[in-house]
Design an enzyme around this catalytic site. Structure first.
Site, PDB file in Angstrom:
ATOM      1  N   VAL A   1      -3.076   5.044  -1.231  1.00 30.25           N
ATOM      2  CA  VAL A   1      -3.687   6.282  -0.754  1.00 30.25           C
ATOM      3  C   VAL A   1      -3.084   7.381  -0.843  1.00 30.25           C
ATOM      4  CG1 VAL A   1      -4.233   6.729   1.798  1.00 30.25           C
ATOM      5  CG2 VAL A   1      -4.321   4.646   1.089  1.00 30.25           C
TER       6      VAL A   1
ATOM      7  N   MET B   1       0.881  -1.206   0.014  1.00 19.67           N
ATOM      8  CA  MET B   1      -0.148   0.039  -0.108  1.00 19.67           C
ATOM      9  C   MET B   1       0.919   1.297   0.068  1.00 19.67           C
ATOM     10  SD  MET B   1      -2.917   1.286   2.623  1.00 19.67           S
ATOM     11  CE  MET B   1      -1.962   1.674   4.074  1.00 19.67           C
ATOM     12  N   PRO B   2       1.174   1.770  -1.126  1.00 20.93           N
ATOM     13  CA  PRO B   2       2.003   3.104  -1.222  1.00 20.93           C
ATOM     14  C   PRO B   2       0.954   4.273  -0.628  1.00 20.93           C
ATOM     15  CG  PRO B   2       1.465   2.482  -3.654  1.00 20.93           C
ATOM     16  CD  PRO B   2       0.832   1.421  -2.488  1.00 20.93           C
ATOM     17  N   GLU B   3       1.593   4.950   0.127  1.00 22.48           N
ATOM     18  CA  GLU B   3       0.891   5.979   0.907  1.00 22.48           C
ATOM     19  C   GLU B   3       1.678   7.298   0.564  1.00 22.48           C
ATOM     20  OE1 GLU B   3      -1.132   5.372   4.405  1.00 22.48           O
ATOM     21  OE2 GLU B   3      -1.393   7.435   5.019  1.00 22.48           O
TER      22      GLU B   3
END
Length: 89
Positions: free
Chosen positions: A62, A23-25
């Protein structure tokens, strides 16, 4: 162990990059003043770039925008309010 990272943060043998890149944020700090449409377009473009270049699902991305009022952001010793006023002269 699928999707695990080594102590150094690199993927362990036998795991794919896609498995480990969950999940890159992304957090964007910027001066206030852009429209919701501009911000949404920017976030869509960033999402597409992460999908293309990191191989992640768009659903995993995100993005959060933190906006500061122009009076609360400074560059070169002048607030953005002051810079805007000088640019208008």
């Amino acid at each position: 162990m699928a999707g695990a990272l080594s102590h150094s943060g690199a993927p362990q043998r036998g795991t794919s990059t896609t498995e480990t890149a969950s999940m890159p944020e992304i957090t964007i700090n910027m001066a206030a003043g852009r429209s919701d449409e501009q911000k949404a377009g920017m976030m869509r473009d960033i999402t597409k770039a992460l999908v293309t270049h990191l191989g992640v699902d768009a659903e995993a991305v995100v993005i959060q925008i933190n906006e500061a009022p122009l009076a609360h952001k400074m560059k070169g010793g002048k607030t953005f309010v002051e810079r805007k006023a000088e640019a208008g002269k």
